[in-house]
Scaffold this motif. Structure first.
Motif, PDB file in Angstrom:
ATOM      1  N   ALA A 269       0.651  -1.332   0.298  1.00  0.00           N
ATOM      2  CA  ALA A 269       0.009  -0.339  -0.035  1.00  0.00           C
ATOM      3  C   ALA A 269       0.826   1.272   0.203  1.00  0.00           C
ATOM      4  CB  ALA A 269      -0.843   0.430   1.435  1.00  0.00           C
TER       5      ALA A 269
ATOM      6  N   THR B 254      -3.723  -3.219  -2.371  1.00  0.00           N
ATOM      7  CA  THR B 254      -4.189  -1.954  -1.897  1.00  0.00           C
ATOM      8  C   THR B 254      -5.987  -2.216  -1.572  1.00  0.00           C
ATOM      9  OG1 THR B 254      -4.814  -1.069  -4.526  1.00  0.00           O
ATOM     10  CG2 THR B 254      -2.921  -0.739  -2.790  1.00  0.00           C
TER      11      THR B 254
ATOM     12  N   LEU C 169      -6.361   5.200   1.203  1.00  0.00           N
ATOM     13  CA  LEU C 169      -5.696   4.707  -0.357  1.00  0.00           C
ATOM     14  C   LEU C 169      -6.449   4.274  -0.802  1.00  0.00           C
ATOM     15  CD1 LEU C 169      -3.608   2.241  -0.758  1.00  0.00           C
ATOM     16  CD2 LEU C 169      -5.238   0.826   0.926  1.00  0.00           C
TER      17      LEU C 169
END
Length: 447
Positions: free
Chosen positions: A209, A265, A282
């Motif tokens: 991430a 992600t 994110l």
């Protein structure tokens, strides 16, 4: 040690071949017979530099074996690595059905005490589920340890990363299991980070991430650079020299792809959502990346106008160089949008064409010859920074193309080099070079 690896995919096969190279006796098991048959013949089911030679070498030394038989693989193993797929479900969460199935198979075929290591990328808490499945179905007298041992190998440099990685993460609360893992990895002389199981699971997701965030961040900066007339190459170089930031993953382009970043992600966003704590940063990273995949088609329409019946040379299908993996590749979005605009696409790639044919069939043309892709093209799009593309003589664009218009999604060329040729060159986050000239081909017309 006697080791079994469940899964002959990118992670499992690389892990198996490298462990065999260290001298261990390794058996790779997979439910896909065609994969195992290929491997027994010394062929690998995907492209990874150096892997096929490593497989052949260790098979010839009788250290690496392949099977579909779970008793042969798991019965006498001292360590079992789980490296099966955890694909993305429609809601973005990880599909653990393959993992659950292999855990049941392992448990019902154990004949001795064993350490079970999870290489597959799994949501936090999954290894506890693995423990429950193993304990429920294994022979009651056998002792098993479950270890979270996430992988950090990159496609295209997987063997290098295995032998010369930054760290090895071992998640376990059991001192005996930790000792076994330290002994296994001792020859590599790579730092071992010992954590609890849940922290090890989280490290993998957090690493991917963060790297994805750096990519989307620099692409947002690139967008601003284009608007204000700055050069993203110089900006990235300047900020990358700050040791707190670092130079890696600051290459502006058309976004990340592959089997890990997109899936991981989304899985982390889904996990946060399940905890009633939206991961807004994110979510924005994913949104920016999706936009980047479409960026070059947008730029093509702004530069050329209608793409109807335009011939496009798409240079690169794989999501990154040195792999045939097209999962999550920007090329997939680019091709779909070009076809929707009525363009004709000829795609070049040195290794990924078979995978692309499974997606697009005969809707586009394919070639492993860059010059054939460029011949008579109205414009070219660079989607993968293959060395063959980066080292292509710049005059090939003017010689071969109907119009030397190049949209570079990977910033493969220095602007100063491009300026020596009558090429319209549009890259990411850098000033555009525009030439409103049509060019004639020479003898290369016969290609």
């Amino acid at each position: 040690m006697k080791i079994a690896v469940a899964g002959a995919g990118n992670v499992g096969l690389v892990t198996a071949a490298c462990l065999a190279e260290l001298g261990h006796q390794v058996i790779v098991i997979d439910i896909q017979k065609e994969k195992i048959d290929m491997l027994k013949k010394g062929e690998t089911p995907f492209f990874e530099p150096g892997l096929e030679d490593l497989v052949k070498k260790n098979a010839s030394f009788d250290r690496l074996h392949f099977t579909t038989d779970p008793m042969y693989a798991y019965g006498n193993a001292e360590i079992i690595f789980i490296a099966v797929g955890t694909p993305e479900k429609r809601d973005g969460s990880a599909d653990l059905s393959y993992l659950h199935a292999v855990c049941f198979t392992i448990a019902t075929h154990l004949q001795k005490d064993v350490t079970i290591c999870t290489k597959s990328t799994v949501p936090v808490g999954t290894n506890n589920i693995i423990k429950e499945i193993i304990n429920k179905y294994k022979p009651s007298h056998l002792k098993t340890h479950v270890v979270a041992n996430p992988e950090f190998i990159r496609k295209g440099s997987a063997i290098f990363d295995f032998f010369l990685g930054d760290r090895i993460v071992v998640g376990t609360e059991n001192t005996e299991a930790l000792s076994i893992m330290k002994q296994l990895y001792l020859p590599l002389k790579i730092p071992i980070i010992h954590t609890d199981i849940r922290s090890a699971e989280m490290i993998k997701y957090a690493s991917n991430a963060f790297l994805a965030t750096k990519i989307s961040f620099i692409n947002e900066i690139a967008w601003i650079c284009e608007k204000v007339g700055a050069n993203i190459d110089e900006v990235a170089y300047g900020i990358g020299k700050d040791k707190r930031i670092g130079e890696s993953f600051l290459q502006a382009g058309i976004g990340y792809g592959g089997s890990c970043f997109p899936k991981d992600t989304k899985a982390l966003v889904q996990l946060a959502g399940n905890l009633q704590d939206p991961f807004e940063l994110l979510e924005s990273v994913i949104k920016v990346n999706n936009r980047q995949h479409s960026l070059l088609v947008t730029k093509a329409k702004e530069t050329i106008g209608s793409l109807w019946r335009k011939k496009v040379a798409l240079l690169g299908l794989a999501y990154k160089p040195e792999t045939d993996d097209i999962r999550g590749a920007a090329s997939l979005t680019i091709i779909k949008e070009l076809l929707q605009e009525g363009a004709t696409v000829t795609a070049y790639d040195p290794v990924a064409i078979p995978k692309a044919k499974q997606v697009f069939g005969n809707r586009i043309s394919y070639t492993t010859d860059i010059q054939r892709a460029l011949l008579d093209a109205d414009f070219a799009i660079i989607a993968t920074e293959w060395e063959q593309i980066k080292h292509l003589p710049m005059d090939m664009y003017t010689i071969l193309m109907k119009n030397a218009i190049v949209l570079d999604g990977r910033n493969c060329y220095e602007l100063s080099d491009v300026q020596k040729f009558p090429i319209t060159y549009i890259s990411i986050g850098r000033p555009a070079i525009i030439h409103n000239v049509k060019y004639e081909r020479n003898a290369y017309k016969s290609l």
